[in-house]
Scaffold this motif. Structure first.
Motif, PDB file in Angstrom:
ATOM      1  N   VAL A  57     -41.618   8.225  11.767  1.00 26.33           N
ATOM      2  CA  VAL A  57     -40.345   7.885  11.232  1.00 26.33           C
ATOM      3  C   VAL A  57     -39.097   8.703  12.028  1.00 26.33           C
ATOM      4  N   ALA A  58     -38.047   7.970  12.351  1.00 26.02           N
ATOM      5  CA  ALA A  58     -37.028   8.763  12.928  1.00 26.02           C
ATOM      6  C   ALA A  58     -35.709   8.444  12.098  1.00 26.02           C
ATOM      7  N   ALA A  59     -34.939   9.258  11.974  1.00 27.69           N
ATOM      8  CA  ALA A  59     -33.648   9.163  11.194  1.00 27.69           C
ATOM      9  C   ALA A  59     -32.681   9.966  11.887  1.00 27.69           C
ATOM     10  N   LYS A  60     -31.499   9.262  11.773  1.00 24.74           N
ATOM     11  CA  LYS A  60     -30.027   9.803  12.407  1.00 24.74           C
ATOM     12  C   LYS A  60     -29.014   9.631  11.286  1.00 24.74           C
ATOM     13  N   GLY A  61     -27.867  10.359  11.370  1.00 26.60           N
ATOM     14  CA  GLY A  61     -26.726  10.151  10.449  1.00 26.60           C
ATOM     15  C   GLY A  61     -25.883  11.245  10.359  1.00 26.60           C
ATOM     16  N   ALA A  62     -25.089  11.385   9.234  1.00 30.06           N
ATOM     17  CA  ALA A  62     -24.168  12.374   9.314  1.00 30.06           C
ATOM     18  C   ALA A  62     -25.102  13.582   9.141  1.00 30.06           C
ATOM     19  N   PRO A  63     -24.556  15.055   9.477  1.00 28.72           N
ATOM     20  CA  PRO A  63     -25.341  16.221   9.399  1.00 28.72           C
ATOM     21  C   PRO A  63     -25.693  16.282   7.995  1.00 28.72           C
ATOM     22  N   GLU A  64     -24.736  16.450   7.119  1.00 31.42           N
ATOM     23  CA  GLU A  64     -24.918  16.572   5.537  1.00 31.42           C
ATOM     24  C   GLU A  64     -25.993  15.501   4.994  1.00 31.42           C
ATOM     25  N   ALA A  65     -25.968  14.325   5.528  1.00 24.89           N
ATOM     26  CA  ALA A  65     -27.193  13.401   5.041  1.00 24.89           C
ATOM     27  C   ALA A  65     -28.598  13.863   5.484  1.00 24.89           C
ATOM     28  N   ILE A  66     -28.403  14.108   6.902  1.00 25.42           N
ATOM     29  CA  ILE A  66     -29.698  14.652   7.373  1.00 25.42           C
ATOM     30  C   ILE A  66     -30.422  15.622   6.627  1.00 25.42           C
ATOM     31  N   VAL A  67     -29.593  16.526   6.480  1.00 27.18           N
ATOM     32  CA  VAL A  67     -29.873  18.065   5.716  1.00 27.18           C
ATOM     33  C   VAL A  67     -30.366  17.786   4.446  1.00 27.18           C
ATOM     34  N   ASP A  68     -29.802  16.873   3.873  1.00 34.62           N
ATOM     35  CA  ASP A  68     -30.184  16.293   2.220  1.00 34.62           C
ATOM     36  C   ASP A  68     -31.694  15.697   2.465  1.00 34.62           C
ATOM     37  N   LEU A  69     -31.653  14.985   3.480  1.00 36.44           N
ATOM     38  CA  LEU A  69     -33.231  14.300   3.636  1.00 36.44           C
ATOM     39  C   LEU A  69     -34.434  15.241   3.924  1.00 36.44           C
ATOM     40  N   CYS A  70     -33.887  16.178   4.482  1.00 37.52           N
ATOM     41  CA  CYS A  70     -34.844  17.384   4.990  1.00 37.52           C
ATOM     42  C   CYS A  70     -35.239  18.436   3.808  1.00 37.52           C
ATOM     43  N   HIS A  71     -34.285  18.161   2.851  1.00 40.61           N
ATOM     44  CA  HIS A  71     -34.550  19.236   1.935  1.00 40.61           C
ATOM     45  C   HIS A  71     -34.726  20.730   2.090  1.00 40.61           C
ATOM     46  N   LEU A  72     -33.828  21.285   2.808  1.00 42.21           N
ATOM     47  CA  LEU A  72     -33.716  22.464   3.523  1.00 42.21           C
ATOM     48  C   LEU A  72     -33.264  23.748   2.446  1.00 42.21           C
ATOM     49  N   ASP A  73     -33.525  24.736   2.859  1.00 44.20           N
ATOM     50  CA  ASP A  73     -32.822  25.893   2.014  1.00 44.20           C
ATOM     51  C   ASP A  73     -31.594  26.135   2.270  1.00 44.20           C
ATOM     52  N   THR A  74     -31.177  27.003   1.433  1.00 44.99           N
ATOM     53  CA  THR A  74     -29.805  27.063   1.433  1.00 44.99           C
ATOM     54  C   THR A  74     -29.192  27.828   2.710  1.00 44.99           C
TER      55      THR A  74
ATOM     56  N   ALA B  44     -30.925  27.635   5.633  1.00 47.10           N
ATOM     57  CA  ALA B  44     -30.932  26.838   6.785  1.00 47.10           C
ATOM     58  C   ALA B  44     -29.738  25.681   6.667  1.00 47.10           C
ATOM     59  N   GLN B  45     -29.362  25.071   5.542  1.00 50.41           N
ATOM     60  CA  GLN B  45     -28.292  24.314   5.284  1.00 50.41           C
ATOM     61  C   GLN B  45     -26.937  24.883   5.804  1.00 50.41           C
ATOM     62  N   ALA B  46     -26.781  26.165   5.540  1.00 51.10           N
ATOM     63  CA  ALA B  46     -25.617  26.890   5.913  1.00 51.10           C
ATOM     64  C   ALA B  46     -25.321  27.121   7.459  1.00 51.10           C
ATOM     65  N   HIS B  47     -26.447  27.425   8.009  1.00 49.24           N
ATOM     66  CA  HIS B  47     -26.699  27.518   9.584  1.00 49.24           C
ATOM     67  C   HIS B  47     -26.317  26.359  10.121  1.00 49.24           C
ATOM     68  N   ILE B  48     -27.049  25.271   9.769  1.00 52.81           N
ATOM     69  CA  ILE B  48     -26.698  24.116  10.296  1.00 52.81           C
ATOM     70  C   ILE B  48     -25.386  23.436  10.281  1.00 52.81           C
ATOM     71  N   THR B  49     -24.895  23.607   9.188  1.00 56.63           N
ATOM     72  CA  THR B  49     -23.298  23.394   8.481  1.00 56.63           C
ATOM     73  C   THR B  49     -22.376  24.042   9.745  1.00 56.63           C
ATOM     74  N   GLN B  50     -22.617  25.357   9.751  1.00 56.06           N
ATOM     75  CA  GLN B  50     -21.660  26.213  10.586  1.00 56.06           C
ATOM     76  C   GLN B  50     -21.924  25.610  12.080  1.00 56.06           C
ATOM     77  N   THR B  51     -23.421  25.114  12.762  1.00 57.10           N
ATOM     78  CA  THR B  51     -23.270  24.776  13.900  1.00 57.10           C
ATOM     79  C   THR B  51     -22.624  23.388  13.987  1.00 57.10           C
ATOM     80  N   ALA B  52     -22.749  22.626  12.992  1.00 57.52           N
ATOM     81  CA  ALA B  52     -21.912  21.138  12.823  1.00 57.52           C
ATOM     82  C   ALA B  52     -20.654  21.217  13.314  1.00 57.52           C
ATOM     83  N   ASN B  53     -20.162  22.258  12.327  1.00 54.41           N
ATOM     84  CA  ASN B  53     -18.520  22.608  12.404  1.00 54.41           C
ATOM     85  C   ASN B  53     -18.344  23.114  13.574  1.00 54.41           C
ATOM     86  N   ALA B  54     -18.885  23.849  14.326  1.00 55.34           N
ATOM     87  CA  ALA B  54     -18.693  24.411  15.856  1.00 55.34           C
ATOM     88  C   ALA B  54     -18.463  23.311  16.630  1.00 55.34           C
TER      89      ALA B  54
END
Length: 862
Positions: free
Chosen positions: A436-453, A455-465
């Motif tokens: 299964v391969a998924a792609k989409g908005a970073p916040e949507a993919i993070v939501d699908l992966c059920h990451l901890d707070t 990890a979510q903050a780190h990915i959001t920071q990277t996406a913003n950069a």
């Protein structure tokens, strides 16, 4: 066995054992019952409709009445001259309006789909408008669905429904599922039965719903209707007064009637109709040469008054040419980022810029990210973003095990408003588990992966950069699944976050200059996009929009604002990010409520209500839909923001030239009316007869339309703030300037008449007055060429039409004065050349008065 139609080969499975299609007779009956398969177009007008609209104009009614009156009096020549003027103006109107209608119809025809149907047992390729309810459609990858239908057979069918949903992600379609008119088959093949056509289709119903939004009437048209009524009333009252005065004082009622008609001709502003037809129509032609097709002529003058430009980002400010510019791969569990670089010189957890010119190898830790971005895309993509993923894979993964051309797609999960992500389920050639391969908005993919707070903050920071660089950022995730019992929703897969991809969509090179020009013209540019806010901010900065502290509004924020709060927010907003198409209408309405004149761009069906609600709706010609074009008043053929700014410049030039022309018309009618009225009241011999005024009309008509239309833009046309659309075209100082110019010209002509009467015969005096009237008329043309600049400076501004009209006028005047049979027709007697030179001198002297008035008017206005 295959069936081939027009070069397209259809599989044997679809060409044999087909369900029964319609016969030619059944199709014809269905078309008669339902009408052609075409979008309802309330704006399309034929020549008869345009003619009827034109002839019901009050000015045309007055012209026709005057012509009929001349014929009743037995003056065939004067009557025919008036009718000729009517026919000339009507011909120009029919030509220009008809050309616009034909142009938009041609554009619509180019985008209208053709269809392959089974009729009478054979496959036939027909025009989309000929598809009937009940037809059997054979559709294959790349075909546009011509009507609403239901799938009877489907082989790996995926449909792009972005015209209806606003989302570019294809939707999987199976047997018994609906297809909608105007959507695009991006994968597979199928057989479908047509269920609805034309206005009964889904896209047709949306088009019909636009009727609930009324178009704003052109402010200029409303002003001109009021002015024409006032002047027509003045003409009627003055003519009746002159009729009674002349008849009572002199007892010659026939002569009184002729004098009254001459005065009515002098006062009737028939040139207004010419100007309001020719200048905007020729302006529409000029706009078409700048890749701007005018759908409704009245929108041109409104475009020049635009105070807010709401524009899409993708394809309008940018080139809509996606390239993967940066990658970010998360460290795998066995190799955290803190352990340093891997043997392949790869540092998971870091961002990798991609430069196709200099990057030769892709580190191993990014291979999986690229691999799954391709698996989450269609095999043969049409979307620029998915094309970019495939190009990246072909460039760096060509000889690796990460490209899976032999895998089979078995299930898809499409993008939804609730989850801005899509997933593909693949069956590999080896092994039982599905990938299964998924792609989409970073916040949507993070939501699908059920990451901890954390990890979510780190990915959001990277996406913003990444987004801060102007990149469109997408997240990618993967999962494995055993069995065939597919989950109802994507959240039921156990997704693992892989990484982020940043795509660059270059800003058009001409955008910063166009934005700067719009700002200097006092126009606020508001960028509207569905992209990540940080991406929108970066692109806005590159474009020079300068959003400021409160210049960003997101779709989520907009949802929670009341109409009043939104109106207050839009005062300072420069960027609208993560905006759904349906929210554009609220943005337009909020801006209009603040008194702004709004131009809005759009391309999809859901953009159409906003396009129609805006003062100027601008539809995209390259990627826009028929419904969007029908709702818009302008079609942008190259989808380029710079063309919109150019159209605003031209709109301002057109309005300037309209004002110059109207000022000239009012001014020139003052001496005409005065010389038709005053000699009668003062007991002098009649100076102007209807034929003299008809001659003057031959000068006035091309001067007020062709000469002023051809005037180039003023040097400061894009340095002024937008004009107030409620401000009258001839309000205050402008009206005063025109009247004072006209009174000055009248004084010069009266002076010449008194002077000539003391030394010349009656016929020669009439010839002198006529020559002075012609010369002051030319002086008025030259003086009104520039809104504020001097006549002497404007002499060096090229306008070939001006010199042609001046030369023709002087030649015709000389013929009327010195060709014996023409002089007799005009009731002239020979005018000595010295007196003709004096007439020219008086005309030149009047220029000094006109220029003085213009200078005083300019100082008062400032």
């Amino acid at each position: 066995m295959t069936a081939t139609t027009n070069g397209k080969t259809e599989p044997a499975a679809l060409a044999s054992a087909l369900p029964q299609g319609l016969s030619a007779a059944q199709a014809a009956a269905a078309l008669i019952a339902d009408g052609p398969n075409a979008l309802p177009d309330a704006q399309t007008r034929g020549l008869l409709a345009i003619t009827r609209e034109t002839l019901t104009d009050p000015m045309f009614a007055l012209l026709l009445a005057a012509g009929v009156l001349y014929l009743v009096l037995g003056d065939l020549q004067e009557g025919l001259i008036l009718f000729a003027l009517v026919l000339v103006v009507l011909g120009l109107t029919l030509y220009q309006e008809g050309k616009t209608e034909r142009a938009i119809a041609s554009l619509r025809d180019l985008t209208s789909p053709r269809a392959l149907v089974w009729r009478d047992g054979t496959a036939q390729r027909i025009a989309g408008r000929e598809v009937a309810r009940g037809d059997l459609l054979v559709i294959a990858e790349g075909d546009r669905v011509p009507a609403d239908a239901v799938l009877l057979r489907a082989t790996d069918v995926q449909v792009d429904e972005s015209l209806l949903t606003g989302e570019p992600v294809p939707m999987e379609k199976g047997v018994d599922q609906p297809l909608f008119s105007g959507t695009l088959l991006v994968r597979g093949q199928g057989l479908a039965r047509v269920t609805a056509t034309g206005g009964q289709s889904e896209i047709g119903r949306i088009g019909q719903a636009l009727g609930n939004l009324s178009l704003d009437a052109s402010p200029l048209k409303q002003q001109m209707q009021r002015l024409i009524k006032v002047l027509a009333g003045v003409a009627l009252g003055a003519s009746l007064f002159l009729l009674l005065a002349h008849g009572v004082l002199r007892g010659d009622w026939l002569a009184a009637l002729l004098a009254a008609i001459a005065l009515a001709m002098a006062l009737l502003p028939q040139e207004f109709t010419v100007v309001l037809t020719v200048i905007p129509a020729l302006g529409a032609w000029r706009l078409s040469r700048q890749n701007v097709l005018t759908r409704r002529i009245a929108a041109i003058e409104t475009l020049g008054a635009t105070s807010v430009l709401c524009v899409d980002k993708t394809g309008t400010l940018t080139e809509n040419r996606m390239t993967v510019a940066e990658l970010y791969a998360t460290p795998p569990p066995a190799q955290p980022a803190t352990q340093g670089r891997s043997p392949s010189n790869c540092a998971p957890g870091e961002r990798l810029p991609i430069n196709y010119a200099s990057t030769t190898d892709l580190p191993e830790c990014f291979h999986t990210l690229v691999e799954y971005s391709i698996l989450a895309s269609v095999t043969d993509p049409f979307d620029p973003m998915e094309k970019a993923f495939h190009r990246l894979g072909q460039r760096f993964l060509q000889d690796t095990e990460h490209l899976h051309r032999d895998w089979i797609l078995v299930q898809t999960y499409g993008l939804t408003p609730e989850l801005r992500a899509m997933s593909h389920v693949w069956r590999a050639r080896l092994g039982d588990a599905h990938v299964v391969a998924a792609k989409g908005a970073p916040e949507a993919i993070v939501d699908l992966c059920h990451l901890d707070t954390l990890a979510q903050a780190h990915i959001t920071q990277t996406a913003n950069a990444m987004a801060a660089k102007g990149l469109r950022v997408l997240g990618v995730a993967r999962a494995r699944f055993e069995g065939q019992d597919w989950p109802a929703i994507e959240h039921d897969f156990d997704f693992e976050f892989i990484g982020l991809l940043g795509l660059a969509d270059p800003l058009r090179a001409e955008i910063p200059q166009a934005v700067s020009e719009a700002r200097s013209a006092g126009i606020r540019v508001v960028m509207i996009t569905g992209d990540y806010p940080a991406t929108a901010l970066a692109i806005a900065t590159q474009a020079g929009l300068e959003p400021g502290g409160h210049g960003l509004l997101t779709g989520d924020e907009l949802t929670h604002l009341t109409d009043v709060e939104l109106q207050q927010r839009m005062v300072s907003v420069r960027i609208c990010a993560r905006i759904a198409p349906a929210q554009k209408l609220r943005i337009v309405q909020a801006l209009k409520a603040s008194g702004e004149v709004v131009a809005m761009t759009g391309d999809g069906v859901n953009d159409a209500p906003a396009l129609k609600a805006a003062h100027v709706g601008v539809a995209m010609g390259e990627r826009g839909t028929d419904v969007a074009r029908e709702a818009a008043s302008i079609v942008l053929l190259d989808d380029n923001f710079a063309s919109i700014v150019g159209a605003v410049r031209l709109g301002r030039r057109i309005f300037d030239n309209l004002r110059k022309s109207m000022c000239y018309i009012l001014a020139v009618h003052v001496p005409l009316a005065g010389m038709a009225l005053l000699p009668v009241l003062l007991g002098w011999p009649t100076v102007l007869y209807p034929l003299h005024i008809a001659f003057m009309e031959l000068v006035i008509d091309p001067a007020c339309s062709m000469v002023f239309e051809n005037e180039p833009a003023e040097s400061d046309v894009m340095q002024r703030p937008p004009r107030d659309v409620q401000q009258p075209l001839f309000g205050g100082l402008t009206l005063g300037l025109a009247l004072l110019q006209g009174l000055g010209a009248l004084a010069v002509v009266l002076l010449a008449t008194v002077w000539g009467a003391s030394q010349l015969t009656e016929g020669a005096t009439r010839a002198l007055a006529f020559a002075v009237l012609v010369c002051t008329n030319l002086a008025l043309i030259f003086s009104n060429r520039s809104r504020a600049g001097s006549l002497w400076a404007s002499l060096w501004v090229p306008n070939h039409t001006l010199w042609g009209v001046v030369a023709a006028t002087l030649v015709l005047m000389a013929l009327a004065l010195y060709v014996p049979w023409l002089a007799a027709l005009f009731l002239f007697e020979p005018l000595p050349l010295t007196w003709l030179a004096a007439a020219a001198g008086l005309g030149l002297a009047s220029v000094l008065w006109f220029e003085l008035l213009k200078t005083i008017n300019g100082k008062l206005a400032s």
